[in-house]
Structure formats: C-alpha cells, structure tokens
Design a protein around this motif. Structure first.
Motif, mmCIF file in Angstrom:
data_model
loop_
_atom_site.group_PDB
_atom_site.id
_atom_site.type_symbol
_atom_site.label_atom_id
_atom_site.label_comp_id
_atom_site.label_asym_id
_atom_site.label_seq_id
_atom_site.Cartn_x
_atom_site.Cartn_y
_atom_site.Cartn_z
ATOM 1 N N ARG A 127 7.390 -8.007 -10.436
ATOM 2 C CA ARG A 127 7.210 -7.281 -9.174
ATOM 3 C C ARG A 127 6.998 -8.281 -8.060
ATOM 4 O O ARG A 127 6.082 -9.090 -8.103
ATOM 5 C CB ARG A 127 5.992 -6.367 -9.258
ATOM 6 N N ASN A 129 7.926 -9.067 -3.522
ATOM 7 C CA ASN A 129 8.463 -8.483 -2.291
ATOM 8 C C ASN A 129 9.951 -8.853 -2.220
ATOM 9 O O ASN A 129 10.475 -9.584 -3.078
ATOM 10 C CB ASN A 129 7.642 -8.901 -1.064
ATOM 11 N N SER A 174 8.558 -4.366 -3.743
ATOM 12 C CA SER A 174 7.657 -3.556 -2.915
ATOM 13 C C SER A 174 8.108 -3.565 -1.465
ATOM 14 O O SER A 174 8.819 -4.452 -1.012
ATOM 15 C CB SER A 174 6.229 -4.097 -3.019
ATOM 16 N N GLY A 175 7.656 -2.532 -0.741
ATOM 17 C CA GLY A 175 7.991 -2.404 0.675
ATOM 18 C C GLY A 175 7.753 -0.980 1.110
ATOM 19 O O GLY A 175 7.025 -0.228 0.447
ATOM 20 N N ALA A 176 8.367 -0.582 2.224
ATOM 21 C CA ALA A 176 8.215 0.804 2.678
ATOM 22 C C ALA A 176 8.682 1.757 1.579
ATOM 23 O O ALA A 176 8.061 2.784 1.327
ATOM 24 C CB ALA A 176 9.021 1.015 3.957
ATOM 25 N N ASP A 178 9.274 1.370 -2.439
ATOM 26 C CA ASP A 178 9.179 0.482 -3.607
ATOM 27 C C ASP A 178 10.358 0.807 -4.516
ATOM 28 O O ASP A 178 10.549 1.962 -4.913
ATOM 29 C CB ASP A 178 7.868 0.717 -4.367
ATOM 30 N N GLY A 192 2.503 5.119 0.141
ATOM 31 C CA GLY A 192 1.886 3.962 0.804
ATOM 32 C C GLY A 192 1.899 4.094 2.311
ATOM 33 O O GLY A 192 2.499 5.026 2.873
ATOM 34 N N VAL A 193 1.199 3.172 2.972
ATOM 35 C CA VAL A 193 1.150 3.113 4.437
ATOM 36 C C VAL A 193 1.389 1.669 4.876
ATOM 37 O O VAL A 193 1.016 0.729 4.158
ATOM 38 C CB VAL A 193 -0.221 3.614 4.986
ATOM 39 N N MET A 196 -1.115 -1.341 4.574
ATOM 40 C CA MET A 196 -1.372 -2.046 3.296
ATOM 41 C C MET A 196 -0.872 -3.489 3.342
ATOM 42 O O MET A 196 -1.402 -4.362 2.657
ATOM 43 C CB MET A 196 -0.748 -1.278 2.127
ATOM 44 N N GLN A 197 0.143 -3.745 4.185
ATOM 45 C CA GLN A 197 0.649 -5.125 4.317
ATOM 46 C C GLN A 197 -0.343 -6.026 5.052
ATOM 47 O O GLN A 197 -0.201 -7.246 5.017
ATOM 48 C CB GLN A 197 1.949 -5.126 5.123
ATOM 49 N N ALA A 201 -3.113 -9.601 -0.521
ATOM 50 C CA ALA A 201 -3.134 -9.398 -1.977
ATOM 51 C C ALA A 201 -3.010 -7.955 -2.440
ATOM 52 O O ALA A 201 -3.264 -7.663 -3.605
ATOM 53 C CB ALA A 201 -4.351 -10.055 -2.614
ATOM 54 N N THR A 202 -2.600 -7.039 -1.565
ATOM 55 C CA THR A 202 -2.315 -5.682 -2.080
ATOM 56 C C THR A 202 -1.120 -5.739 -3.034
ATOM 57 O O THR A 202 -1.067 -4.978 -4.005
ATOM 58 C CB THR A 202 -2.014 -4.675 -0.953
ATOM 59 N N GLY A 203 -0.164 -6.624 -2.742
ATOM 60 C CA GLY A 203 0.973 -6.774 -3.665
ATOM 61 C C GLY A 203 0.504 -7.299 -5.012
ATOM 62 O O GLY A 203 0.888 -6.786 -6.070
ATOM 63 N N CYS A 204 -0.357 -8.317 -4.980
ATOM 64 C CA CYS A 204 -0.907 -8.875 -6.230
ATOM 65 C C CYS A 204 -1.646 -7.787 -6.999
ATOM 66 O O CYS A 204 -1.527 -7.674 -8.229
ATOM 67 C CB CYS A 204 -1.882 -10.013 -5.917
ATOM 68 N N PHE A 232 -0.698 3.764 -6.506
ATOM 69 C CA PHE A 232 -1.354 2.837 -5.568
ATOM 70 C C PHE A 232 -1.047 3.255 -4.129
ATOM 71 O O PHE A 232 -1.917 3.231 -3.256
ATOM 72 C CB PHE A 232 -0.866 1.416 -5.846
#
Ligand SMILES: Nc1ncnc2c1ncn2[C@@H]1O[C@H](COP(=O)(O)OP(=O)(O)OP(=O)(O)O)[C@@H](O)[C@H]1O
Ligand SMILES: Cc1ncsc1CCO
Ligand SMILES: [Mg+2]
Length: 274
Positions: A127, A129, A174-176, A178, A192-193, A196-197, A201-204, A232
């Motif tokens: 996973r 970006n 991930s992104g607007a 996923d 998501g919103v 979150m970016q 570390a929201t991606g982690c 998530f």
C-alpha cells in the motif's frame, strides 16, 4: 467473504472489523519513528494487538508467533534494512501474511532498491500513495515529493495493476479514491476526508490496519485491503464531524475507529468494483 456487488461491501467491511475485534490479531510492526505512535494506536483502536519489535536478534523468535507482519521503510537506515528482510523471509517461511508500505520509494536509489528487494520477498499487500506505486512499477527514482504524493491515485491504476501482476501482491493506492487491485480485479474505496493528508502517517497507519484485516482473512487479501481502507476512511469522516483541524482529527479519528458500529460501517462504506 466474496464480494460481487457494491451493496455487499458494507457487510464485508463490517465482518472484517468484527473479526479483528474478536480475534485481536498480533501484528509485528517494523515501521518508521514518525508513525509508531499513530500506528500502534490505530491498531489498538481497531481491536488488534501491535508490537513494534524490529531487532534482527529477536525476529527469529518473535515473527513465527505473529498473525501478520507490517514493514514500512519511512525512516530507512542501513542497519534496519537487514532486519526488515529477515522478518519478511521468516514471515514467508511460516506462511504469515506480510504487508509493505514503500514510503517515498522514488526518493532515492537506496530506497527504491530496498523496496524492490523487499518486494522480491513476496509481500501479501503493498500500500502506497500514487507516486510511490508509480516509482515501483517503473523501477525508477523521481515521481515523488519526498513522502508526499505528486499524483492522484487515479493516475496510478495501470501502475498498480502492472506491479500486482509482476509481483503477485495485492496493490493499494491511497488518495481521494483508494484503489485496490490484484492485477485483474480493481476496486475503489471512496471514504475519508482530505484533512487526513494533513496528519502525518495516516498512510502508514492505514497500511498497518490492512495488515490486521489481512491477518484475519489471508486468503482474500483484496477484500481485506479494501475493507481496511474504507473502515479507516469512515472513521475519518465521523472524526471530521467533531474535529477543528488536523490535531483534533487525529484524536477523533482514533476515537471513531474504536467506536464504529455496524450501522455506521454498513451505511457509510463506499466501495465500488470497476
Ligand atoms: N483527498 C482525499 N480525500 C479523502 N481521503 C483521503 C484523501 N487523500 C488521502 N486520503 C486518505 O488519507 C489516508 C492517507 O493517505 P495518503 O495518500 O495521504 O497516504 P501517504 O501519502 O502514504 O501518507 P503518510 O506518508 O503520511 O503516511 C488514507 O486513508 C487515504 O484514503
Ligand atoms: C514525514 C515522514 N518522513 C519519513 S516517514 C514520515 C511519515 C509519513 O510517511
Ligand atoms: Mg506513505
């Protein structure tokens, strides 16, 4: 938990979250210093059991006991890479699912080669970006702004399919939206919103959540991965209703993930099969 129709994804995501809560899988996390706290708290909020153990001296004893392994190269250094490779080898030998987060894969030759070497050890899921997945699919540096993406996830659909086909992993971008693919099927999770970016570390953290979901459903990694990303995202949406900015969203996201109920998951999960 086979998914055929959009309307079935809510119950599928809920079944995965319920299983994580019931089984509390043990997840070994070899992750970056920035993400350790958010990652461990995300796993705990979802009902899983995180353990941030990374020494190659203890991996031979510990990795065979875990339900899944999570490897993240975010703050990669020379001496951590052998420990990551050893843990991945042991996970594969003991048939434990393992998940890779290729942070900033295109930022340097060292990092790109480390990620490609880890991918040769057969992760269950990758996973990243969009810029990370494009760098891996092209096996070239560039394409990225450090750990942040300079592409939209939809720019990386073909790269994700190509990477999945070449290495046998499920690949998520991930992104607007996923995007999740096994090289054949492609699904999109629209939860998501954007805020979150703005939390590091929201991606982690969501990659660790994928490891927990795959731990309880290792034979259907695509369903588990899409479910984790959507759950998530739902926690982020509910958290955003109470947040005033990134710092309070971080807190409310964790609270919301902990408190998610069946109605919220089933009514809010937005996953579509293309
Ligand atoms: N525009 C957006 N709208 C809604 N959710 C988003 C948006 N962008 C990212 N997200 C969500 O934010 C989370 C982190 O994704 P992102 O792509 O920022 O990861 P990342 O770049 O690897 O982050 P990091 O390196 O900080 O861990 C994911 O759950 C993703 O779904
Ligand atoms: C900011 C940062 N730098 C290395 S890892 C990390 C966390 C988000 O990927
Ligand atoms: Mg990342």
């Amino acid at each position: 938990m086979e998914a055929e129709k959009q309307s079935e994804w809510g119950p599928i995501a809920w079944a995965h979250l319920s299983s994580v809560r019931n089984q509390s899988p043990l997840i070994q996390c070899i992750t970056n210093f920035v993400s350790m706290d958010l990652t461990a708290n995300t796993l705990l909020s979802a009902g899983a059991s995180p353990a941030m153990l990374h020494s190659s001296n203890e991996t031979p004893d510990f990795t065979p006991q875990v339900h899944a392994l999570y490897i993240n190269v975010g703050t990669l250094s020379d001496n951590w890479l052998p420990a990551m490779k050893l843990a991945a080898e042991i996970a594969s030998k003991f048939k434990k699912p393992w998940v890779l987060d290729p942070v900033a894969a295109g930022a340097s030759c060292f990092r790109l080669k480390a990620c490609l070497d880890l991918i040769s050890l057969k992760p269950t899921v990758i996973r990243g970006n969009a810029s990370e997945i494009i760098a891996l699919a092209n096996a070239s540096v560039g394409f990225t702004k450090g750990v942040d993406s300079s592409h939209d996830s939809t720019d990386a659909v073909e790269a994700a399919k190509s990477l999945a086909n070449s290495c046998g992993a499920v690949v998520a971008v991930s992104g607007a939206v996923d995007i999740v693919t096994d090289g054949n099927r492609v699904v999109g999770a629209r939860n998501g919103v954007p805020m979150m970016q703005k939390i590091t570390a929201t991606g982690c953290a969501v990659t660790a959540l994928i490891a927990a979901f795959v731990a309880i459903d290792p034979l259907q990694a695509l369903e588990a991965t899409a479910s984790a990303l959507a759950v998530f995202g739902v926690a982020g949406e509910i958290g955003m209703e109470m947040a005033r900015g990134p710092a309070s969203l971080r807190m409310h996201l964790i609270d919301s993930l902990h408190g998610l109920d069946q109605t919220a998951v089933i009514s809010r999960v937005k996953i579509t099969t293309s």
